[in-house]
Scaffold this motif. Structure first.
Motif, short mmCIF file in Angstrom:
data_model
loop_
_atom_site.label_atom_id
_atom_site.label_comp_id
_atom_site.label_asym_id
_atom_site.label_seq_id
_atom_site.Cartn_x
_atom_site.Cartn_y
_atom_site.Cartn_z
N LEU A 1 -35.84 -14.56 19.23
CA LEU A 1 -35.61 -13.13 19.41
C LEU A 1 -36.91 -12.37 19.59
N ALA B 1 -38.00 -10.03 22.70
CA ALA B 1 -38.29 -8.61 22.45
C ALA B 1 -39.68 -8.24 22.94
N ALA C 1 -38.04 -6.14 17.69
CA ALA C 1 -36.94 -7.10 17.68
C ALA C 1 -35.60 -6.41 17.39
N PHE C 2 -35.60 -5.49 16.41
CA PHE C 2 -34.34 -4.84 16.06
C PHE C 2 -33.84 -3.95 17.19
N LEU D 1 -32.52 -6.12 20.04
CA LEU D 1 -31.21 -6.69 19.71
C LEU D 1 -30.11 -5.66 19.90
N ARG D 2 -30.37 -4.45 19.44
CA ARG D 2 -29.36 -3.39 19.53
C ARG D 2 -29.12 -2.99 20.99
N SER E 1 -27.46 -5.96 23.11
CA SER E 1 -26.06 -6.14 22.73
C SER E 1 -25.19 -5.01 23.26
N THR F 1 -25.08 -10.73 22.12
CA THR F 1 -26.45 -10.77 21.61
C THR F 1 -27.32 -11.61 22.54
N PRO F 2 -28.64 -11.48 22.45
CA PRO F 2 -29.51 -12.33 23.28
C PRO F 2 -29.24 -13.82 23.07
N HIS F 3 -29.03 -14.23 21.81
CA HIS F 3 -28.76 -15.63 21.53
C HIS F 3 -27.46 -16.08 22.19
#
Length: 284
Positions: free
Chosen positions: A193, A197, A204-205, A208-209, A212, A218-220
């Motif tokens: 992640l 990012a 990163a947070f 992710l937000r 998504s 999510t990226p994963h």
């Protein structure tokens, strides 16, 4: 937008769309003439329908019902390609479809659908190359069968699916789309992640937000489904060893690849390849 109709019969059509719109070109209002279920194979674009806006990336599903007006935008990248499965009302009813399923607008990449979508794409490639015509004893790749299977699989998943239009600012949408392209180019490498990012220029947070919200997964999840999409393409279109395919698309462990692929496809990679290649096997 250049379009090639690869199959049309019995209330079903399969159309290969290759977009030649330029970056920031003014979108033109278009209208769906049937129940449309399009699988995005390459590129990305915006999709505006019924007052909502979606960002579609490889593996996404575009949806629309008869009479729905829509616009496709190209604010970030251009050069996308889709396979559109178009169904008339009677056929939709026969596979258990409901009008509300086609009002979802778009679905993000879903493991079961990206694998099934690559089967449709392989059959479409055979049809485009001319191998789909019965001649010299060759069997016809079942493009219609694969398209109906894909549509039925969508219907099975759609009952619990919800519309996820993007409300993110234009800058964030661009970053998310570019991040999806960045992930697609690194399927064969370990990606965490933080590195994704960093490439997007966000914490990163926040990354992710934003990702998504725009892409719908999510990226994963996107990375895993992109690896499955690529694996399905290699299994159906090449004779590369299954172990090589697993490692080439970023799975570090063969048993994990086999388990993950089986969950998505409902069959092992070996059987998936056998079924896909059977479409090209000469009849005796």
């Amino acid at each position: 937008m250049p379009a090639i109709t690869l199959f049309e019969r019995g209330g079903l059509a399969v159309v290969d769309y290759r977009c030649d719109a330029r970056l920031h070109e003014r979108p033109v209002a278009e209208r769906h003439t049937s129940y449309s279920l399009a699988y995005v194979r390459n590129g990305s674009f915006g999709y505006r329908i019924r007052g909502a806006e979606y960002e579609l990336v490889p593996g996404s599903i575009l949806l629309g019902g008869p009479g729905d007006e829509y616009r496709c935008t190209h604010d970030h990248v251009c050069g996308d390609r889709c396979l559109s499965i178009q169904l008339q009302a009677g056929l939709v009813e026969s596979i258990g479809g409901r009008d509300r399923f086609w009002q979802i607008g778009s679905l993000p990449p879903v493991a079961e659908l990206v694998v099934a979508g690559e089967r449709v794409a392989q059959a479409a490639a055979e049809r485009r190359s001319g191998a789909g015509h019965v001649s010299a004893g060759l069997s016809t790749p079942s493009l219609d069968e694969q398209a109906l299977f894909f549509a039925a699989r969508f219907v099975k998943l759609a009952s619990g699916a919800k519309s996820q239009p993007s409300a993110a600012p234009t800058r964030d949408r661009r970053r998310a789309v570019e991040a999806a392209e960045w992930l697609d180019s690194r399927l064969h490498r370990p990606v965490d992640l933080q590195s994704a990012a960093d490439a997007a220029g966000m914490s990163a947070f926040h990354f992710l937000r934003v990702f998504s919200s725009v892409v719908g997964v999510t990226p994963h999840q996107y990375l895993l489904r992109a690896r499955l999409r690529r694996a399905a393409r290699l299994l159906a279109g090449t004779d590369r060893a299954i172990t090589d395919v697993a490692y080439d698309v970023g799975f570090g462990d063969l048993s994990n690849f086999v388990r993950t692929f089986h969950r998505a496809a409902g069959m092992s990679p070996r059987r998936f390849r056998r079924v896909a290649h059977a479409d090209r096997t000469p009849r005796t």
